[in-house]
Design a protein around this motif. Structure first.
Motif, PDB file in Angstrom:
ATOM      1  N   GLY A 512       0.822  -1.205   0.000  1.00 39.77           N
ATOM      2  CA  GLY A 512       0.000   0.000   0.000  1.00 39.77           C
ATOM      3  C   GLY A 512       0.852   1.250   0.000  1.00 39.77           C
ATOM      4  N   SER A 513       0.194   2.370   0.154  1.00 38.08           N
ATOM      5  CA  SER A 513       0.912   3.639   0.132  1.00 38.08           C
ATOM      6  C   SER A 513       0.022   4.752   0.662  1.00 38.08           C
ATOM      7  CB  SER A 513       1.341   3.983  -1.306  1.00 38.08           C
ATOM      8  OG  SER A 513       0.208   4.239  -2.122  1.00 38.08           O
ATOM      9  N   ILE A 514       0.670   5.865   0.979  1.00 40.73           N
ATOM     10  CA  ILE A 514      -0.042   7.118   1.179  1.00 40.73           C
ATOM     11  C   ILE A 514      -0.315   7.669  -0.223  1.00 40.73           C
ATOM     12  CG2 ILE A 514       0.044   9.447   2.129  1.00 40.73           C
ATOM     13  CD1 ILE A 514      -0.126   7.198   4.222  1.00 40.73           C
ATOM     14  N   ARG A 515      -1.560   8.123  -0.452  1.00 38.77           N
ATOM     15  CA  ARG A 515      -1.950   8.535  -1.802  1.00 38.77           C
ATOM     16  C   ARG A 515      -1.719  10.036  -2.008  1.00 38.77           C
ATOM     17  NH1 ARG A 515      -2.318   3.059  -2.097  1.00 38.77           N
ATOM     18  NH2 ARG A 515      -4.157   2.278  -1.017  1.00 38.77           N
ATOM     19  N   ILE A 516      -1.696  10.416  -3.257  1.00 34.23           N
ATOM     20  CA  ILE A 516      -1.671  11.837  -3.610  1.00 34.23           C
ATOM     21  C   ILE A 516      -3.071  12.400  -3.373  1.00 34.23           C
ATOM     22  CG2 ILE A 516      -1.388  13.462  -5.509  1.00 34.23           C
ATOM     23  CD1 ILE A 516       0.570  11.391  -6.758  1.00 34.23           C
ATOM     24  N   HIS A 517      -3.172  13.504  -2.614  1.00 39.42           N
ATOM     25  CA  HIS A 517      -4.497  14.068  -2.357  1.00 39.42           C
ATOM     26  C   HIS A 517      -4.634  15.511  -2.857  1.00 39.42           C
ATOM     27  CE1 HIS A 517      -2.319  15.588   1.201  1.00 39.42           C
ATOM     28  NE2 HIS A 517      -3.258  16.531   1.276  1.00 39.42           N
ATOM     29  N   GLU A 518      -3.677  15.932  -3.699  1.00 39.36           N
ATOM     30  CA  GLU A 518      -3.748  17.285  -4.271  1.00 39.36           C
ATOM     31  C   GLU A 518      -3.667  17.197  -5.799  1.00 39.36           C
ATOM     32  OE1 GLU A 518      -0.393  18.959  -2.236  1.00 39.36           O
ATOM     33  OE2 GLU A 518      -1.666  19.951  -0.758  1.00 39.36           O
ATOM     34  N   THR A 519      -4.530  17.940  -6.457  1.00 39.09           N
ATOM     35  CA  THR A 519      -4.612  17.886  -7.916  1.00 39.09           C
ATOM     36  C   THR A 519      -3.295  18.268  -8.577  1.00 39.09           C
ATOM     37  OG1 THR A 519      -6.926  18.540  -7.734  1.00 39.09           O
ATOM     38  CG2 THR A 519      -5.934  18.681  -9.911  1.00 39.09           C
ATOM     39  N   LEU A 547     -10.548  15.562  -6.446  1.00 38.71           N
ATOM     40  CA  LEU A 547      -9.459  16.077  -5.617  1.00 38.71           C
ATOM     41  C   LEU A 547      -9.558  17.590  -5.405  1.00 38.71           C
ATOM     42  CD1 LEU A 547      -6.397  14.079  -7.074  1.00 38.71           C
ATOM     43  CD2 LEU A 547      -7.521  13.728  -4.870  1.00 38.71           C
ATOM     44  N   GLN A 548     -10.341  18.273  -6.228  1.00 42.60           N
ATOM     45  CA  GLN A 548     -10.476  19.725  -6.104  1.00 42.60           C
ATOM     46  C   GLN A 548     -11.544  20.141  -5.098  1.00 42.60           C
ATOM     47  OE1 GLN A 548     -10.686  21.725 -10.024  1.00 42.60           O
ATOM     48  NE2 GLN A 548      -9.923  19.816 -10.932  1.00 42.60           N
ATOM     49  N   PRO A 553      -5.904  13.963   3.506  1.00 46.37           N
ATOM     50  CA  PRO A 553      -4.757  13.059   3.379  1.00 46.37           C
ATOM     51  C   PRO A 553      -5.238  11.628   3.639  1.00 46.37           C
ATOM     52  CG  PRO A 553      -4.229  14.934   4.790  1.00 46.37           C
ATOM     53  CD  PRO A 553      -5.704  14.971   4.563  1.00 46.37           C
ATOM     54  N   HIS A 554      -4.852  10.693   2.794  1.00 50.31           N
ATOM     55  CA  HIS A 554      -5.363   9.339   2.971  1.00 50.31           C
ATOM     56  C   HIS A 554      -4.374   8.326   2.420  1.00 50.31           C
ATOM     57  CE1 HIS A 554      -6.730  10.614  -1.064  1.00 50.31           C
ATOM     58  NE2 HIS A 554      -6.709   9.328  -1.409  1.00 50.31           N
ATOM     59  N   GLY A 555      -4.546   7.106   2.834  1.00 53.68           N
ATOM     60  CA  GLY A 555      -3.686   6.019   2.378  1.00 53.68           C
ATOM     61  C   GLY A 555      -4.332   4.690   2.695  1.00 53.68           C
ATOM     62  N   GLY A 556      -3.744   3.655   2.187  1.00 54.02           N
ATOM     63  CA  GLY A 556      -4.345   2.345   2.416  1.00 54.02           C
ATOM     64  C   GLY A 556      -3.405   1.219   2.073  1.00 54.02           C
ATOM     65  N   ILE A 557      -3.983   0.039   1.988  1.00 53.68           N
ATOM     66  CA  ILE A 557      -3.209  -1.165   1.736  1.00 53.68           C
ATOM     67  C   ILE A 557      -4.149  -2.246   1.247  1.00 53.68           C
ATOM     68  CG2 ILE A 557      -3.463  -2.147   4.060  1.00 53.68           C
ATOM     69  CD1 ILE A 557      -0.458  -2.913   3.898  1.00 53.68           C
TER      70      ILE A 557
END
Length: 614
Positions: A512-519, A547-548, A553-557
């Motif tokens: 998993g990862s921390i995701r991009i949360h900004e456009t 995203l706009q 901030p979010h992430g998962g696996i």
């Protein structure tokens, strides 16, 4: 089915759970499959098998002659319903191999619910003579075998345990679409034509990745799903075209928070369901260290045999093969195998042919360690000081062997990584009853495509770089990858991702990862992946739009259920823990899928097959 038998089914008990405490003198009813049959002349013994276990049924001439004659017609796998009196077995007749071995059922009534043809595969739990293809063709019979029953029961308990943990920790189970548009996830999509939208196609999900990110933007905050995923890729023993994963996403979360919570979930389930005692203090290893020490990013840390850096040592030698590999930008690594000097010349020739064919290595140099020093065809190129330094650096002793790989980095790592595992198995260096887990972190965000030379995602394009590298990505992402200078490309390839993989015994079971949360950052990553702004809008416009509107901030696996079951149950392949798997050619031998369809179906979907008819 006769009316009396149908009524008796309402009172059926599970035969595998019966014991001496259930001996009451009152009639009980059981049902199942005839497993074993023994006619002792005047007494017939039938082992009745169903999901809960096996119970011995006794048909006695002294009780009912007609019933005995009826029982004499029974054969293996007939489905029967029996009513009788449970009684304790005589002390000398107790069967300690059965959970019900202290009791037996004296039959009073018998209903034959279904007759069975002779089974084309053996169904004894210890009989594995049938080929895998034959087992898959008759999967409805193979599922009755104890190993498959155990696998399906363990699968149910494992998933239930996971669900209970996530429910207690505030997660909502939410279903995401199976039919969606094609998006890159690292493998080919399975496409589904749309009848109502001629020329348009859905794609089956490789994972619920984008939708679970949308759920975070939609204020779900903690999501999970036992998700079916589909990938059209070449198959191995740990891959299938459709598989199950535990899919998880969280808002307002950091990498350490996710890793801590997921450790509790997975280790708890492995302990509760499989009694696996894995230490809680799971180590973290960087991608760099995993590659340098083990040659791959999912190292098996149950045993040692780390790779040894020999790049600088090569300058002490006169062996030009090593020096040329280094001069062309390659690497030189060694692998010391304890006791490996026992390998014969034929063994080494076979290993050399294997690494040359499977990993494109140019060869496999080696040196055996004896009491008098090195024994090798390359020893003449190694001055005494180089030999002593090699022995010291490899911690080698008499009876060991050192293998060398000098080539491009990818070939060196692939060759020695595979050789390490093969030698670990050959010399029994891998503890078979031990489970060791680790997290691998600090992966590169990008890698370079061998063919095009352009950057590609090591994981997927929605993974965030680590905070300290975000500005680098934003700056370089103002350009297309073709516009990057050589120095800028190196800076880009040095960017680390905020990603993490969970590895168990050398198998990646979760990632998993921390995701991009900004456009802005997501658009920069797309551009660096050679996805133009117009193409990104076409393929991912709904995500970029979302995203706009305030993305947390979010992430998962995601954890692979099938791989976990394979490891925990010590099965050779994930096909042994799935109810209806495909072969390595992606076929279901039982249903004969995939299959051709008639012309009318194709016309309704505006399709025409161009495959040659055989």
């Amino acid at each position: 089915m006769k009316q009396g038998a149908a009524a008796a089914l309402f009172h059926r008990v599970e035969c595998g759970n019966l014991s001496v405490k259930d001996v009451t003198g009152q009639p009980i009813t059981v049902a199942g499959w005839v497993y074993r049959y023994r006619n002792q002349g005047g007494v017939i013994f039938v082992d009745l098998r169903e999901r809960s276990g096996v119970l011995q049924i006794v048909f006695d001439l002294a009780v009912d002659k007609m019933l005995l004659e009826q029982a004499d017609s029974l054969r293996s796998e007939d489905v029967i319903l029996v009513t009788g009196i449970l009684r304790a077995r005589a002390k000398e007749a107790v069967n300690p191999k059965l959970s019900t071995g202290e009791v037996e059922l004296l039959a009073q009534e018998l209903s034959i619910l279904s007759k069975a043809k002779p089974s084309p595969i053996p169904l004894d739990e210890h009989d594995d003579e049938a080929s895998e293809d034959l087992r898959l063709k008759y999967r409805f019979l193979d599922l009755r075998r104890a190993p498959m029953q155990q696998a399906l029961a363990a699968r149910h308990r494992f998933i239930s345990n996971i669900r209970n943990f996530l429910d207690k920790n505030g997660f909502w189970e939410v279903e995401t679409p199976i039919l969606n548009k094609s998006t890159p996830e690292g493998a080919r999509d399975f496409l589904v034509p749309s009848r109502l939208n001629p020329g348009a196609f859905y794609a089956l999900p490789q994972s619920p990745q984008i939708f679970k990110q949308i759920l975070m933007i939609g204020q779900v905050e903690r999501y999970y799903q036992i998700a079916r995923c589909f990938r059209d890729e070449d198959l191995r023993k740990d891959r299938q075209p459709e598989f199950t994963q535990i899919d998880i996403e969280m808002s307002f979360i950091s990498q350490p928070m996710i890793m801590e919570l997921m450790e509790k979930m997975i280790l708890g389930a492995l302990r509760d369901v499989f009694s696996l005692d894995i230490p809680n203090n799971i180590p973290r290893m960087t991608y760099h260290d995993a590659m340098e020490n083990y040659g791959n990013d999912k190292p098996d840390i149950r045993f040692g045999m780390k790779l040894i850096e020999l790049g600088d040592w090569a300058q002490m030698t006169e062996f030009q093969v090593f020096k040329k590999a280094l001069a062309s930008g390659g690497r030189l690594k060694g692998l010391c195998v304890p006791g490996g000097a026992a390998l014969s010349r034929k063994d080494i020739e076979d290993l050399t042919a294997w690494v040359m064919q499977d990993f494109k290595a140019k060869g496999l140099a080696w040196a055996k360690i004896s009491e008098s020093g090195l024994e090798s065809v390359v020893a003449k190129f190694l001055p005494e000081v180089a030999q002593q330094e090699l022995i010291k650096r490899c911690h080698a002793k008499a009876g060991d062997i050192i293998f060398f790989a000098g080539d491009t980095a990818d070939i060196v790592f692939a060759t020695l990584s595979a050789l390490r595992l093969k030698m670990g198995e050959r010399f029994n260096l891998i503890p078979q009853d031990q489970y060791r887990a680790l997290w691998v972190v600090d992966f590169p965000l990008f890698e370079r495509d061998k063919d095009s030379g352009l950057p590609t995602s090591l994981h997927h394009p929605f993974t965030s770089p680590v905070p300290e590298d975000i500005e680098t990505v934003l700056t370089l992402g103002a350009k297309s990858p073709q516009e990057l200078t050589a120095e800028e490309m190196q800076r880009l390839l040095a960017v680390k991702s905020n990603a993490y993989d969970f590895v168990l015994n050398g198998v990646e079971i979760g990632g998993g990862s921390i995701r991009i949360h900004e456009t802005k950052l997501q658009s920069a990553v797309f551009r660096l992946l050679n996805i133009s702004d117009a193409e990104a809008q076409s393929r991912f416009g709904f995500l970029l739009s979302a995203l706009q509107y305030g993305a947390p901030p979010h992430g998962g696996i995601a954890f692979g259920v099938d791989r976990i079951l394979m490891l925990a149950l010590k099965r050779f392949s994930i096909r042994d823990v799935m109810a209806f798997p495909k072969t390595q050619k992606g076929q279901c031998l039982m249903s004969d899928a995939p299959s051709t369809v008639d012309e009318l179906q194709l016309r309704e979907l505006y399709l025409k097959s161009v495959a040659r008819k055989t």
